[in-house]
Design a protein around this motif. Sequence first.
Motif, PDB file in Angstrom:
ATOM      1  N   THR A   6       0.851  -1.191   0.000  1.00 52.14           N
ATOM      2  CA  THR A   6       0.000   0.000   0.000  1.00 52.14           C
ATOM      3  C   THR A   6       0.884   1.236   0.000  1.00 52.14           C
ATOM      4  N   GLU A   8       0.746   5.783  -0.396  1.00 47.70           N
ATOM      5  CA  GLU A   8      -0.091   6.979  -0.307  1.00 47.70           C
ATOM      6  C   GLU A   8       0.682   8.111  -0.956  1.00 47.70           C
ATOM      7  N   TRP A  33      -2.071  -1.224  -3.590  1.00 48.12           N
ATOM      8  CA  TRP A  33      -3.218  -0.485  -3.079  1.00 48.12           C
ATOM      9  C   TRP A  33      -2.800   0.955  -2.805  1.00 48.12           C
ATOM     10  N   ALA A  35      -3.853   4.342  -0.703  1.00 50.03           N
ATOM     11  CA  ALA A  35      -4.670   4.746   0.435  1.00 50.03           C
ATOM     12  C   ALA A  35      -5.096   6.206   0.323  1.00 50.03           C
ATOM     13  N   GLU A  36      -6.176   6.534   1.030  1.00 47.23           N
ATOM     14  CA  GLU A  36      -6.501   7.926   1.312  1.00 47.23           C
ATOM     15  C   GLU A  36      -6.951   7.992   2.771  1.00 47.23           C
ATOM     16  N   ALA A  37      -6.345   8.853   3.532  1.00 44.64           N
ATOM     17  CA  ALA A  37      -6.686   9.004   4.947  1.00 44.64           C
ATOM     18  C   ALA A  37      -7.183  10.426   5.159  1.00 44.64           C
ATOM     19  N   ALA A  42      -7.251   8.748  -3.362  1.00 42.68           N
ATOM     20  CA  ALA A  42      -6.755   7.505  -3.968  1.00 42.68           C
ATOM     21  C   ALA A  42      -6.861   7.497  -5.493  1.00 42.68           C
ATOM     22  N   SER A  60      -7.933   0.787  -4.950  1.00 45.65           N
ATOM     23  CA  SER A  60      -8.158   1.885  -4.007  1.00 45.65           C
ATOM     24  C   SER A  60      -8.240   1.278  -2.619  1.00 45.65           C
ATOM     25  N   GLY A  61      -7.313   1.684  -1.764  1.00 41.27           N
ATOM     26  CA  GLY A  61      -7.243   0.998  -0.466  1.00 41.27           C
ATOM     27  C   GLY A  61      -7.233   1.961   0.717  1.00 41.27           C
ATOM     28  N   SER A  95     -14.100   4.419   7.031  1.00 38.26           N
ATOM     29  CA  SER A  95     -13.242   5.342   7.782  1.00 38.26           C
ATOM     30  C   SER A  95     -13.761   5.423   9.216  1.00 38.26           C
TER      31      SER A  95
END
Length: 369
Positions: A6, A8, A33, A35-37, A42, A60-61, A95
Amino acid sequence: MRTATTIEASGGAWQETVDFVTEAERLGMDICWVAEAWGSDAPSPLGYLAARTHRLLLGSGIIQLATRSPVVIARTAITLSQISQGRFLLGLGPSGPQVIEGLHGVPFARPLSRMRETVEIIRQATTGEKITYSGREFQIPLPGGEGKPMRLSTRAEHDIPIYLATLSPKMLHLTGEVADGWLGTSFVPEGAKEAYFDHLDAGLAAAGRSRTELDICQGAEVNFAEDEEHLRALIAPRKKELAFSLGGMGSGSTNFYNDAYSRQGWADVATAVRERWQSGDREGAADLVTDDMVLGTTLIGTEQMVRDRLRIWRDAAVDTVRFYPAGDTLEARLTTLGRAIDLVRAIEDEDEGEDGGDDRARPRQKAGE
């Protein structure tokens, strides 16, 4: 097992991240993958990576629920699937309230029904048929308005597997019912049956499905220690990261990571860590995290320890192992990733040898059997 990682797009040099992904593809990794946090999204980096890779599956992870309408997610998935020529995997996750309400200003309420309805709408939208839906969270078209049912002007030309990132029992049940894959975290194979697999299997059974229809994708940091002293040095900083997950991911009352660790035998410690963290004592929170908690949920150790741990993960029904390779430089991270991928290959080769060269897949022991 397949191998994955993963990334980002937030922070660091983007070109270095691209170099990491393209080299990981050359090393033989199967999935990347994105990530979006609370930083980058993503889909944008996924579009870029689709043009820079050739074989690698891209997922998309995860895309966060409540930040986009289900139809927007469907359009994004179709677009990424088309431009990657069928290499896209759609990962979705609820989320938590801190990000959804604190950052986006959208209610986090009822994530379970929102997830179910989102998946149903996405699958309807990708067929090219007119989109109509009447649910608790979504009404399409909007009742009482001027809109009439519409279809997207494009449809999916390739299969788009849907993976759900879930931790709570009800969300895990839903994952077993409706998803093609499970993106898990905070995974301890020894406690996974009661914490995770019982709920996944109940959902699979409710939908008349079997475990073979759900890709179990689990992730953990991987790092190789040269000896016991080096191992202790690797464990220490990981305790601070784990304390953040247990105490800072979510709100004071809602933390799905804390709940997951609690279900796997560390309820007292997890509660104490959260209390210390929420009170502002970050160092004290990290001091409560034990070595066993770090080793149980990561792939940190000597090469033999990591090899043995990977076998345990494989025997606990993990289909895809998602590596977070440690290292202070690009070269170091790629070296760690390459060693981990080689270990997975070696385990698979050993198993084929035990089967006498039979090309058929070995029956795999399920968690808890």
